[in-house]
Design a protein around this motif. Structure first.
Motif, PDB file in Angstrom:
ATOM      1  N   ARG A   1       0.817  -1.213   0.000  1.00 37.18           N
ATOM      2  CA  ARG A   1       0.000   0.000   0.000  1.00 37.18           C
ATOM      3  C   ARG A   1       0.853   1.267   0.000  1.00 37.18           C
ATOM      4  N   ALA A   2       2.157   1.113   0.179  1.00 34.76           N
ATOM      5  CA  ALA A   2       3.070   2.261   0.134  1.00 34.76           C
ATOM      6  C   ALA A   2       4.184   1.977  -0.874  1.00 34.76           C
ATOM      7  N   MET A   3       3.822   1.364  -2.004  1.00 31.77           N
ATOM      8  CA  MET A   3       4.812   0.896  -2.953  1.00 31.77           C
ATOM      9  C   MET A   3       5.651   2.024  -3.526  1.00 31.77           C
ATOM     10  N   SER A   4       5.021   3.141  -3.864  1.00 27.39           N
ATOM     11  CA  SER A   4       5.780   4.260  -4.440  1.00 27.39           C
ATOM     12  C   SER A   4       6.833   4.764  -3.468  1.00 27.39           C
ATOM     13  N   ASP A   5       6.466   4.867  -2.196  1.00 24.36           N
ATOM     14  CA  ASP A   5       7.433   5.307  -1.186  1.00 24.36           C
ATOM     15  C   ASP A   5       8.552   4.279  -1.025  1.00 24.36           C
ATOM     16  N   ALA A   6       8.197   3.000  -1.065  1.00 19.49           N
ATOM     17  CA  ALA A   6       9.208   1.954  -0.902  1.00 19.49           C
ATOM     18  C   ALA A   6      10.194   1.965  -2.070  1.00 19.49           C
ATOM     19  N   LEU A   7       9.687   2.091  -3.291  1.00 15.00           N
ATOM     20  CA  LEU A   7      10.582   2.104  -4.449  1.00 15.00           C
ATOM     21  C   LEU A   7      11.486   3.335  -4.429  1.00 15.00           C
ATOM     22  N   ALA A   8      10.952   4.460  -3.989  1.00 15.73           N
ATOM     23  CA  ALA A   8      11.786   5.665  -3.882  1.00 15.73           C
ATOM     24  C   ALA A   8      12.871   5.488  -2.826  1.00 15.73           C
ATOM     25  N   ALA A   9      12.526   4.866  -1.701  1.00 15.31           N
ATOM     26  CA  ALA A   9      13.521   4.642  -0.644  1.00 15.31           C
ATOM     27  C   ALA A   9      14.605   3.683  -1.120  1.00 15.31           C
ATOM     28  N   LEU A  10      14.219   2.653  -1.860  1.00 15.90           N
ATOM     29  CA  LEU A  10      15.204   1.703  -2.381  1.00 15.90           C
ATOM     30  C   LEU A  10      16.102   2.370  -3.414  1.00 15.90           C
ATOM     31  N   ALA A  11      15.515   3.187  -4.278  1.00 13.93           N
ATOM     32  CA  ALA A  11      16.306   3.885  -5.293  1.00 13.93           C
ATOM     33  C   ALA A  11      17.350   4.789  -4.649  1.00 13.93           C
ATOM     34  N   ALA A  12      17.010   5.371  -3.498  1.00 14.05           N
ATOM     35  CA  ALA A  12      17.926   6.297  -2.828  1.00 14.05           C
ATOM     36  C   ALA A  12      19.145   5.597  -2.240  1.00 14.05           C
ATOM     37  N   THR A  13      19.101   4.267  -2.109  1.00 16.75           N
ATOM     38  CA  THR A  13      20.246   3.541  -1.551  1.00 16.75           C
ATOM     39  C   THR A  13      21.273   3.161  -2.609  1.00 16.75           C
ATOM     40  N   LEU A  14      20.959   3.391  -3.879  1.00 14.34           N
ATOM     41  CA  LEU A  14      21.836   2.943  -4.957  1.00 14.34           C
ATOM     42  C   LEU A  14      22.910   3.968  -5.279  1.00 14.34           C
ATOM     43  N   ALA A  15      24.121   3.480  -5.480  1.00 10.75           N
ATOM     44  CA  ALA A  15      25.190   4.320  -6.008  1.00 10.75           C
ATOM     45  C   ALA A  15      24.900   4.616  -7.473  1.00 10.75           C
ATOM     46  N   PRO A  16      25.452   5.681  -8.034  1.00 11.69           N
ATOM     47  CA  PRO A  16      25.264   5.948  -9.470  1.00 11.69           C
ATOM     48  C   PRO A  16      25.650   4.722 -10.306  1.00 11.69           C
TER      49      PRO A  16
END
Length: 341
Positions: free
Chosen positions: A250-265
């Motif tokens: 139910r919070a998928m967009s927030d979860a995907l954004a949080a995961l994306a923020a952990t990635l190095a370029p």
């Protein structure tokens, strides 16, 4: 709902003909009886004794196991019919290859997995209760790795990722592991030089540590608490999320954004989950769908056709999808990268 039982209709016993449909239910009940025969084989110690002493005659089996001779013939025959035992000249032994799953000396011994189906924490122990609004999840005892229901899925995914990377393994990898550490342990075996962090919910921290401790490569993994919504505050070359998005659907967009923020370029996000069909349609294979429900206590993820777009909306690029065969059908894989800055 009116739960009062109806009085059975009177039967003419002089001209009795059971409905043909009764055979269908008898076949289903026979599956339950076969399950109980297998459980009795484990509980009586018969399999271990035959592994050490077989082939043996029925009288020797009765004396060693305490099983009643009056019923032992039928029991042994039933085990032979199921392919678990073999009989030659009235002497019984384990069928070829069966010692690997029937004897306690084997790491693939399945007694705990079979009995675990009846544990109160397992939805299969009372499916009506699991399917009702009254269901309350209870923490289950984590099985040994060889008996874990997600072992096959974890090993298949680890091999797939190892083949995808070739010789270029990620330097820093985060595994948000919904398989009690199984995937992390498998990845550690394939990527011996990778720094691996495993993030799991606090409620599964002890289970994950137990699983990793049972794996030769598991002690290389650092275990922390976290989730797709709250991943560790660090930067990784690859983030793998294994059957862990269901609780945050139910919070998928927030979860995907949080995961994306952990990635190095240039880093890669990998997601491995079960999805339902379009419009949540059903298809043959309902038993495996219920298996997934019991394992995750969740509905599969929805709208696989638009999930790559969701990844791109989270700021990632080069989103793609792949199918991975698993013990429960198809696991949907999604890949996307953090743009080079």
């Amino acid at each position: 709902m009116d739960t009062q039982a109806h009085a059975p209709a009177a039967l003419d016993l002089s001209n009795l003909a059971p409905p043909p449909a009764a055979a269908t239910l008898r076949g289903i009940a026979d599956g339950f009886k076969a399950f109980q025969i297998l459980r009795a084989g484990f509980a009586s110690g018969l399999f271990d004794w035959l592994g050490d002493n077989g082939p043996a005659e029925k009288s020797a089996i009765a004396a060693a196991t305490g099983l009643r001779g009056a019923h032992l013939g039928g029991f042994l025959q039933a085990l032979e019919d199921l392919g678990l035992l073999a009989c030659h000249e009235h002497r019984y032994a384990l069928a070829p290859g069966m010692e690997a799953v029937l004897c306690a000396s084997s790491p693939w011994h399945q007694a705990q997995a079979i009995d675990g189906l009846l544990a109160p924490a397992n939805g299969w122990s009372d499916l009506a209760r699991f399917l009702s609004d009254a269901w309350q999840p209870v923490a289950a005892v984590v099985p040994p790795p060889a008996q874990h229901p997600l072992l096959g899925d974890a090993c298949h995914l680890a091999r797939h990722l190892a083949a995808r990377h070739g010789v270029e393994a990620p330097a820093r990898l985060l595994c948000i592991d919904g398989g009690d550490g199984l995937l992390a342990a498998a990845l550690a075996g394939h990527f011996p030089d990778t720094d691996i962090t495993v993030a799991v919910a606090p409620s599964t921290l002890a289970r994950t540590q137990q699983t990793l401790g049972a794996s030769p490569s598991g002690n290389r993994c650092r275990v922390v608490t976290g989730s797709p919504l709250e991943p560790p505050a660090d930067v990784f070359d690859q983030v793998v999320v294994f059957h862990a998005l269901y609780p945050v659907r139910r919070a998928m967009s927030d979860a995907l954004a949080a995961l994306a923020a952990t990635l190095a370029p240039g880093g890669e996000l990998v997601l491995a989950h079960w999805f339902c069909l379009e419009a949540c349609e059903t298809a043959p294979g309902g038993l495996r769908e219920l298996d997934k429900a019991v394992l995750t206590d969740s509905h599969p993820l929805c709208h696989v056709e638009g999930f790559c777009t969701r990844l791109e909306n989270a700021g990632l690029s080069s989103a793609e999808r792949a199918d991975l065969e698993s013990d429960y059908g198809v696991t949907k894989l999604h890949f996307a990268r953090c743009p080079e800055r």
